[in-house]
Design a protein around this motif. Structure first.
Motif, PDB file in Angstrom:
ATOM      1  N   ASN A   1       0.014   1.461  -4.790  1.00  0.00           N
ATOM      2  CA  ASN A   1       1.432   1.666  -5.551  1.00  0.00           C
ATOM      3  C   ASN A   1       1.810   0.144  -5.951  1.00  0.00           C
ATOM      4  O   ASN A   1       2.124  -0.340  -5.123  1.00  0.00           O
ATOM      5  CB  ASN A   1       1.706   3.137  -5.838  1.00  0.00           C
ATOM      6  CG  ASN A   1       1.606   3.732  -5.010  1.00  0.00           C
ATOM      7  OD1 ASN A   1       1.207   5.266  -6.078  1.00  0.00           O
ATOM      8  ND2 ASN A   1       1.007   3.992  -3.566  1.00  0.00           N
TER       9      ASN A   1
ATOM     10  N   ARG B   1       2.540   8.839   2.643  1.00  0.00           N
ATOM     11  CA  ARG B   1       0.353   9.834   2.535  1.00  0.00           C
ATOM     12  C   ARG B   1      -0.097   8.472   1.351  1.00  0.00           C
ATOM     13  O   ARG B   1      -1.010   8.698   2.007  1.00  0.00           O
ATOM     14  CB  ARG B   1       1.446  10.695   1.077  1.00  0.00           C
ATOM     15  CG  ARG B   1       0.161  11.373   1.541  1.00  0.00           C
ATOM     16  CD  ARG B   1      -0.950  11.172   0.566  1.00  0.00           C
ATOM     17  NE  ARG B   1      -0.364  11.291  -1.393  1.00  0.00           N
ATOM     18  CZ  ARG B   1      -1.056  10.613  -2.129  1.00  0.00           C
ATOM     19  NH1 ARG B   1      -2.381  10.053  -1.753  1.00  0.00           N
ATOM     20  NH2 ARG B   1      -0.738  10.483  -2.793  1.00  0.00           N
ATOM     21  N   ASP B   2       0.088   7.894   0.490  1.00  0.00           N
ATOM     22  CA  ASP B   2      -0.240   7.389  -0.748  1.00  0.00           C
ATOM     23  C   ASP B   2      -0.294   6.209   0.464  1.00  0.00           C
ATOM     24  O   ASP B   2      -1.764   5.267   0.349  1.00  0.00           O
ATOM     25  CB  ASP B   2       0.013   6.401  -1.855  1.00  0.00           C
ATOM     26  CG  ASP B   2      -1.325   6.818  -2.726  1.00  0.00           C
ATOM     27  OD1 ASP B   2      -2.365   5.928  -2.092  1.00  0.00           O
ATOM     28  OD2 ASP B   2      -1.217   7.219  -3.801  1.00  0.00           O
TER      29      ASP B   2
ATOM     30  N   HIS C   1       2.362   8.217 -11.800  1.00  0.00           N
ATOM     31  CA  HIS C   1       2.236   7.280 -10.106  1.00  0.00           C
ATOM     32  C   HIS C   1       1.121   5.954 -10.737  1.00  0.00           C
ATOM     33  O   HIS C   1      -0.074   6.556 -11.344  1.00  0.00           O
ATOM     34  CB  HIS C   1       1.067   8.458  -9.744  1.00  0.00           C
ATOM     35  CG  HIS C   1       0.452   8.189  -8.560  1.00  0.00           C
ATOM     36  ND1 HIS C   1       1.145   8.921  -6.998  1.00  0.00           N
ATOM     37  CD2 HIS C   1      -0.425   7.574  -7.848  1.00  0.00           C
ATOM     38  CE1 HIS C   1       0.479   8.290  -6.725  1.00  0.00           C
ATOM     39  NE2 HIS C   1      -0.831   7.895  -6.445  1.00  0.00           N
TER      40      HIS C   1
ATOM     41  N   HIS D   1      -1.020   2.960  -9.788  1.00  0.00           N
ATOM     42  CA  HIS D   1      -1.752   1.506  -9.141  1.00  0.00           C
ATOM     43  C   HIS D   1      -1.342   0.454  -9.367  1.00  0.00           C
ATOM     44  O   HIS D   1      -1.134  -0.161 -11.226  1.00  0.00           O
ATOM     45  CB  HIS D   1      -2.891   2.493  -8.664  1.00  0.00           C
ATOM     46  CG  HIS D   1      -2.562   3.143  -7.845  1.00  0.00           C
ATOM     47  ND1 HIS D   1      -2.335   3.295  -6.069  1.00  0.00           N
ATOM     48  CD2 HIS D   1      -2.657   4.305  -7.607  1.00  0.00           C
ATOM     49  CE1 HIS D   1      -2.203   3.578  -5.256  1.00  0.00           C
ATOM     50  NE2 HIS D   1      -2.364   5.117  -6.288  1.00  0.00           N
TER      51      HIS D   1
HETATM   52 ZN    ZN Z   1      -2.100   7.409  -5.113  1.00  0.00          ZN
END
Ligand code: ZN
Ligand code: COA
Length: 315
Positions: free
Chosen positions: A248, A15-16, A206, A208
């Motif tokens: 990420n 997804r990301d 989450h 980054h």
């Molecule tokens: Zn993200």
């Protein structure tokens, strides 16, 4: 050493990672990566997102992806920005939903074209719909540690959004450093406040790596007892609505570090590295992950890995 403490990895590359890739990745290739991740031991994944195809063209095959993913033992959690996305995701057989709202109006407007209040207005109906289908919902808080448009984000704004999710019935939350603006001090401060207010609510962090602090942030959170992290194969990823978005934390980098520290992830590092190298060959660009290049600690394993799948782009 932390013998045996279990850490849950939520894989978000499909997804990301894929959402921001400039060229459309064929559905069959996405499914191959999903299959390799599950074979490596991934048990929860943001598999795709049900968003407007004009906003995120890369996710236009969300239903086809969900129709083709292996179901054995992996919880598939598509991301949804609104009620329409939730309907589509539930129809596609999602096991869990991830609803996303930003902690600032500026980022929420850029991302989903609504103020935070407007997103909250529809929130209960999304949770009600999921409950009717017997599916849990995670509430993701984007830009929880800093906003690319507003700068600092008051922690109370993050807690208010968390409270709205909890009141609506969230099974767990995601605290997202969408922009890589966190540092260990900010992590400790926000997570400590969160634990005081929401001690019964599990959360995933989450992170980054826009400013190179993501692994340090993970370590600070681990020290506080955080036990679930979102990571992405090869370190790909990035919000399309963040200038100069960076990836990420790479799943294989995190698994390497945690397992060597004595934590248990249940993930096979060799299979993960093979998947990351395969992903790099599909995408045709050097990916940010480090362990996918250097390999594990055992030189024999590194040799075996390099014989099996030589690095296609790194020298
Ligand atoms: Zn993200
Ligand atoms: N999936 C597909 N189509 C959707 C949709 C969804 N989740 N939500 C709305 N639509 C459709 C509506 O049905 C409507 O279609 P119509 O014109 O045929 O009637 C059209 O889109 C406009 O609806 P509206 O509610 O006005 O949406 P919008 O144009 O304001 O866009 C979002 C809002 C949220 C759908 C869009 O900004 C989006 O998809 N953002 C995703 C951002 C993202 O994924 N960021 C990265 C992850 S954090």
């Amino acid at each position: 050493m932390k013998p045996g403490i279990r850490i849950q990895i939520r894989e978000v590359a499909p997804r990301d990672g894929f959402q921001s890739w400039p060229e459309f990745i064929p559905t069959a290739k996405k499914l191959e990566i999903v299959r390799m991740l599950i074979e490596a031991g991934i048990t929860e994944m943001e598999t795709t997102s049900f968003v407007h195809p004009k906003a995120i063209p890369q996710m236009r095959d969300a239903a086809a992806v969900m129709a083709g993913v292996p179901r054995n033992g992996c919880v598939h959690c598509p991301l949804v920005p609104n009620r329409k996305g939730a309907e589509l995701a539930l129809n596609s057989g999602a096991d869990k939903l991830v609803v996303v709202i930003s902690a600032t109006d500026a980022h929420n407007l850029a991302n989903v074209r609504r103020t935070v209040a407007a997103s909250l207005h529809d929130l209960q109906s999304i949770f009600d719909l999921a409950r009717e289908c017997g599916k849990p919902v995670m509430g993701a808080i984007a830009v929880a540690f800093g906003c690319p448009y507003q700068g600092d984000v008051p922690e109370d704004d993050v807690y208010r959004l968390a409270d709205a999710y909890v009141c609506a019935g969230a099974s767990s939350l995601i605290l997202a450093d969408t922009t890589g603006m966190a540092t260990p001090t900010r992590i400790v401060h926000l997570l400590s406040g969160f634990a005081n207010r929401f001690s019964q609510i599990p959360y995933s962090l989450h992170l980054h790596n826009n400013r190179g602090t993501a692994m340090a942030n993970l370590y600070a959170a681990l020290d506080l007892g955080a036990s679930t992290f979102d990571t992405a194969l090869g370190g790909i990823g990035g919000c399309p609505n963040v200038p100069h978005a960076a990836g990420n934390l790479a799943t294989e980098d995190v698994v390497f570090m945690l397992e060597d520290m004595g934590y248990s992830t249940g993930i096979d590092l060799m299979k993960l590295i093979l998947a990351a190298r395969y992903l790099e060959s599909i995408l045709g660009k050097t990916l940010p992950g480090q362990v996918m290049k250097s390999g594990p600690r055992d030189p024999k394993q590194v040799e075996a890995l390099n014989a099996l799948v030589p690095l296609p782009f790194c020298t």
